[in-house]
Write a protein that holds these residues in place. Structure first.
Motif, PDB file in Angstrom:
ATOM      1  N   GLY A   1      21.869   3.246 -23.484  1.00 53.48           N
ATOM      2  CA  GLY A   1      21.736   2.443 -22.260  1.00 53.48           C
ATOM      3  C   GLY A   1      20.946   1.189 -22.543  1.00 53.48           C
ATOM      4  O   GLY A   1      20.438   1.011 -23.661  1.00 53.48           O
ATOM      5  N   PRO A   2      20.824   0.297 -21.560  1.00 51.78           N
ATOM      6  CA  PRO A   2      20.002  -0.912 -21.750  1.00 51.78           C
ATOM      7  C   PRO A   2      18.554  -0.501 -22.008  1.00 51.78           C
ATOM      8  O   PRO A   2      18.035   0.380 -21.314  1.00 51.78           O
ATOM      9  N   PRO A   3      17.897  -1.117 -22.973  1.00 51.27           N
ATOM     10  CA  PRO A   3      16.542  -0.682 -23.355  1.00 51.27           C
ATOM     11  C   PRO A   3      15.562  -0.650 -22.182  1.00 51.27           C
ATOM     12  O   PRO A   3      14.714   0.239 -22.119  1.00 51.27           O
ATOM     13  N   LYS A   4      15.694  -1.589 -21.260  1.00 53.60           N
ATOM     14  CA  LYS A   4      14.765  -1.613 -20.122  1.00 53.60           C
ATOM     15  C   LYS A   4      14.854  -0.300 -19.326  1.00 53.60           C
ATOM     16  O   LYS A   4      13.862   0.236 -18.861  1.00 53.60           O
ATOM     17  N   GLU A   5      16.083   0.211 -19.211  1.00 54.09           N
ATOM     18  CA  GLU A   5      16.258   1.479 -18.487  1.00 54.09           C
ATOM     19  C   GLU A   5      15.834   2.673 -19.329  1.00 54.09           C
ATOM     20  O   GLU A   5      15.043   3.508 -18.906  1.00 54.09           O
ATOM     21  N   THR A   6      16.427   2.760 -20.531  1.00 57.67           N
ATOM     22  CA  THR A   6      16.278   4.004 -21.289  1.00 57.67           C
ATOM     23  C   THR A   6      14.886   4.179 -21.890  1.00 57.67           C
ATOM     24  O   THR A   6      14.360   5.293 -21.908  1.00 57.67           O
ATOM     25  N   LEU A   7      14.292   3.098 -22.388  1.00 59.16           N
ATOM     26  CA  LEU A   7      12.960   3.259 -22.979  1.00 59.16           C
ATOM     27  C   LEU A   7      11.968   3.690 -21.902  1.00 59.16           C
ATOM     28  O   LEU A   7      11.150   4.591 -22.108  1.00 59.16           O
ATOM     29  N   ASN A   8      12.067   3.038 -20.752  1.00 61.71           N
ATOM     30  CA  ASN A   8      11.117   3.383 -19.679  1.00 61.71           C
ATOM     31  C   ASN A   8      11.403   4.751 -19.077  1.00 61.71           C
ATOM     32  O   ASN A   8      10.509   5.424 -18.573  1.00 61.71           O
ATOM     33  N   LYS A   9      12.664   5.179 -19.137  1.00 58.26           N
ATOM     34  CA  LYS A   9      12.999   6.489 -18.583  1.00 58.26           C
ATOM     35  C   LYS A   9      12.525   7.631 -19.485  1.00 58.26           C
ATOM     36  O   LYS A   9      12.044   8.655 -19.012  1.00 58.26           O
ATOM     37  N   TYR A  10      12.700   7.446 -20.797  1.00 62.26           N
ATOM     38  CA  TYR A  10      12.472   8.584 -21.700  1.00 62.26           C
ATOM     39  C   TYR A  10      11.157   8.534 -22.482  1.00 62.26           C
ATOM     40  O   TYR A  10      10.841   9.478 -23.198  1.00 62.26           O
ATOM     41  N   LEU A  11      10.440   7.409 -22.398  1.00 63.08           N
ATOM     42  CA  LEU A  11       9.223   7.305 -23.204  1.00 63.08           C
ATOM     43  C   LEU A  11       8.043   6.853 -22.354  1.00 63.08           C
ATOM     44  O   LEU A  11       8.223   6.178 -21.337  1.00 63.08           O
ATOM     45  N   ASN A  12       6.861   7.213 -22.815  1.00 59.47           N
ATOM     46  CA  ASN A  12       5.648   6.618 -22.275  1.00 59.47           C
ATOM     47  C   ASN A  12       5.473   5.309 -23.056  1.00 59.47           C
ATOM     48  O   ASN A  12       4.944   5.294 -24.167  1.00 59.47           O
ATOM     49  N   VAL A  13       5.941   4.214 -22.483  1.00 57.41           N
ATOM     50  CA  VAL A  13       5.994   2.945 -23.218  1.00 57.41           C
ATOM     51  C   VAL A  13       4.594   2.376 -23.517  1.00 57.41           C
ATOM     52  O   VAL A  13       4.350   1.931 -24.642  1.00 57.41           O
ATOM     53  N   PRO A  14       3.648   2.394 -22.557  1.00 53.84           N
ATOM     54  CA  PRO A  14       2.313   1.874 -22.900  1.00 53.84           C
ATOM     55  C   PRO A  14       1.673   2.617 -24.087  1.00 53.84           C
ATOM     56  O   PRO A  14       1.078   1.998 -24.961  1.00 53.84           O
ATOM     57  N   LEU A  15       1.852   3.936 -24.112  1.00 61.08           N
ATOM     58  CA  LEU A  15       1.277   4.711 -25.224  1.00 61.08           C
ATOM     59  C   LEU A  15       1.994   4.382 -26.533  1.00 61.08           C
ATOM     60  O   LEU A  15       1.378   4.291 -27.594  1.00 61.08           O
ATOM     61  N   LEU A  16       3.303   4.187 -26.448  1.00 65.75           N
ATOM     62  CA  LEU A  16       4.078   3.789 -27.631  1.00 65.75           C
ATOM     63  C   LEU A  16       3.594   2.432 -28.149  1.00 65.75           C
ATOM     64  O   LEU A  16       3.414   2.248 -29.363  1.00 65.75           O
ATOM     65  N   ILE A  17       3.367   1.493 -27.249  1.00 73.69           N
ATOM     66  CA  ILE A  17       2.911   0.156 -27.659  1.00 73.69           C
ATOM     67  C   ILE A  17       1.553   0.259 -28.351  1.00 73.69           C
ATOM     68  O   ILE A  17       1.305  -0.394 -29.372  1.00 73.69           O
ATOM     69  N   HIS A  18       0.703   1.116 -27.831  1.00 72.23           N
ATOM     70  CA  HIS A  18      -0.609   1.321 -28.458  1.00 72.23           C
ATOM     71  C   HIS A  18      -0.446   1.838 -29.883  1.00 72.23           C
ATOM     72  O   HIS A  18      -1.080   1.368 -30.825  1.00 72.23           O
ATOM     73  N   TRP A  19       0.451   2.811 -30.041  1.00 71.05           N
ATOM     74  CA  TRP A  19       0.669   3.402 -31.372  1.00 71.05           C
ATOM     75  C   TRP A  19       1.291   2.372 -32.330  1.00 71.05           C
ATOM     76  O   TRP A  19       0.856   2.238 -33.472  1.00 71.05           O
ATOM     77  N   LEU A  20       2.285   1.638 -31.856  1.00 67.01           N
ATOM     78  CA  LEU A  20       2.932   0.634 -32.712  1.00 67.01           C
ATOM     79  C   LEU A  20       1.918  -0.436 -33.133  1.00 67.01           C
ATOM     80  O   LEU A  20       1.892  -0.853 -34.293  1.00 67.01           O
TER      81      LEU A  20
END
Ligand code: FPP
Ligand code: K
Ligand code: ZN
Length: 477
Positions: A302-321
């Motif tokens: 799906g479009p990243p805006k939808e799928t990343l936010n749906k399936y991941l904790n994005v702020p925590l991912l950004i912290h890890w990256l």
């Protein structure tokens, strides 16, 4: 501008101490004269590079010395001379950094695509990867790879398994990593004959056998189920425009699944670890290479805006990256407490192109990465490498160059791009474009810019769009 105060127990490597002393000297000079005029014997380039090192945060350390902390200190000892100066005597760009050594990298990759002596037989199962890294690396350097078209198609026609998928060579069992590298290589080679050499119907059955009831995919029949499988499978399904319905003989059908994407997003979601990263399989340690696979998979379903936010904790991912970017080295490591390595320029650097499409641009230090690649990752003999002291190889060449491309280009996801393409199954990744170069200066010059790559497939845009278009226009298998 002041450097953090540290106790002697926290002392960094002696090389770093020299650098700190040097930068303190510069600071004194600049305080007294307002300019870096009197730097003794330092050249303009050295002044600029030392000023850079002075400006980046020094590593966070505690007093505990371990094998890990010693390895990290040794790494700084080998990397810092390359950030500070120019030990390989490369010609410099206008910013005093080594120019991208295009010619020698091309020569190295052409060698990698040639013949190998007998001891390399042990690499036989990696043949599709070598071809992929070679062709993609050359493309990134702006080199025409059309002369490899026939050879590529021929090589892979022998590696195709009669029951679908590709192995490393003739007679080998199919493997999802081999199949992934094969499909990307064939897409790069391009042309009707090449596309037609792929038995898509057998591929459909093969992927159906890899699909698991929990949503993921195994890499090989009876083998490990991990996030590489989830990514490789959807790359192949999408590029070849294979139906999303599971074939009738897919074992997962017996458990109620009907499509390749059933439970897939949820399975990827379970791979996000407690610290925000993404691991090979639920419960494992997060790693940059798996993070890219997870994000790539989600950006295809799906479009990243939808799928990343749906399936991941994005702020925590950004912290890890963010925590993967080494300082002062500037390059990335693959996991917590490990060492900077040029291949993560892509595995982690490439995550940003996808994450920024789901959030906001400007989340990472592109210039520090480009600095590591140009200064520390270029091998004197051609090709790019993990770090100084290591030999270059096609893998590190391909992924350093992809990383450079993530740093240099603005990757934009826009539904208006290619409106006529990707309307069917797994069509989200056909709406990417490169919108000009990232606005910055001080690191790379015009001649150091590599070609943009498709941020999900890591092959040229043209190869992605032509391949998908070809298979969208086909009526059936
Ligand atoms: C650790 O190696 C590396 C891994 C656990 C994963 C490597 C996987 C990939 C590079 C690519 C997978 C992607 C696809 C599409 C198949 P290490 O312990 O030697 O390195 P480290 O110290 O840097 O973690
Ligand atoms: K490594
Ligand atoms: Zn590496």
């Amino acid at each position: 501008m002041a450097l953090p105060v540290r106790s002697s127990a926290q002392a960094p490597s002696s090389r770093l101490q020299e650098i700190i002393a040097e930068s303190e000297r510069i600071e004194e000079l600049s305080d007294s004269e307002g300019e870096y005029e009197d730097m003794g014997t330092a050249t303009m380039e050295e002044q600029a590079n030392i000023a850079y090192l002075e400006s980046v945060k020094m590593p966070i350390r505690d007093g505990l010395e371990t094998a890990t902390s010693r390895l990290q200190d040794e790494t700084l000892d080998v990397v810092l001379p390359f950030l500070e100066g120019n030990p390989h005597d490369f010609p410099l760009n206008v910013y005093g950094l080594p120019k991208l050594q295009r010619k020698s990298h091309i020569a190295m990759l052409e060698m990698a695509l040639g013949d190998y002596p007998a001891p390399f037989a042990m690499m036989d199962a990696s043949r599709p990867w070598i071809i992929y890294w070679g062709l993609q690396g050359l493309s990134a350097l702006g080199h025409d790879v059309s002369k490899y078209q026939k050879q590529t198609a021929h090589t892979f026609s022998l590696a195709q398994h009669p029951e679908g998928g590709y192995g490393g060579g003739y007679g080998q069992l199919p493997h999802l990593a081999c199949t992934y590298a094969t499909v990307l290589s064939l897409a790069m080679a391009g042309g009707e004959e090449t596309y037609e050499s792929i038995d898509r119907k057998a591929m459909w059955h093969y992927l159906g056998r890899m699909k698991q009831t929990d949503g993921g995919f195994t890499m090989v029949a009876g083998g490990e189920e991990d996030i590489r499988g989830a990514f490789c499978a959807v790359v192949i399904l999408s590029l070849l425009n294979i139906p999303l319905d599971l074939p009738p003989d897919a074992p997962a059908r017996a458990n109620g699944l009907t499509t390749f994407v059933d439970n897939l997003g949820d399975w990827v979601s379970k791979c996000q670890s407690w610290d925000g990263g993404i691991s090979a399989a639920p419960g494992n340690e997060a790693h940059g290479a798996y993070a890219f696979c997870g994000l790539g998979c989600l950006s295809i379903i799906g479009p990243p805006k939808e799928t990343l936010n749906k399936y991941l904790n994005v702020p925590l991912l950004i912290h890890w990256l963010s925590s993967r970017q080494a300082s002062p080295e500037g390059g990335y490591n693959g996991r917590t407490n490990k060492l900077v390595d040029g291949c993560y320029s892509h595995w982690v650097g490439g995550c940003w192109s996808l994450v920024e499409a789901a959030t906001t641009p400007g989340l990472w230090n592109r210039t520090a990465l480009a600095r590591y690649i140009l200064s520390a990752a270029q091998d004197k003999k051609g090709g790019l490498r993990d770090k100084p002291g290591k030999h270059s190889d096609a893998y590190h060449t391909c992924y350093n160059l992809a990383g450079l491309s993530h740093a240099q280009h603005k990757y934009v996801y826009d539904e208006e791009v290619n409106k006529g393409l990707g309307s069917g199954n797994l069509g989200a990744p056909y709406h990417w474009k490169t919108e000009g170069e990232f606005e910055q200066d001080d690191v790379w010059g015009e001649e150091d810019v590599v070609r943009g790559v498709h941020p999900v497939f890591i092959i040229p845009y043209r190869a992605v769009y032509e391949c998908r278009r070809y298979f969208e226009e086909k009526e059936s298998f």
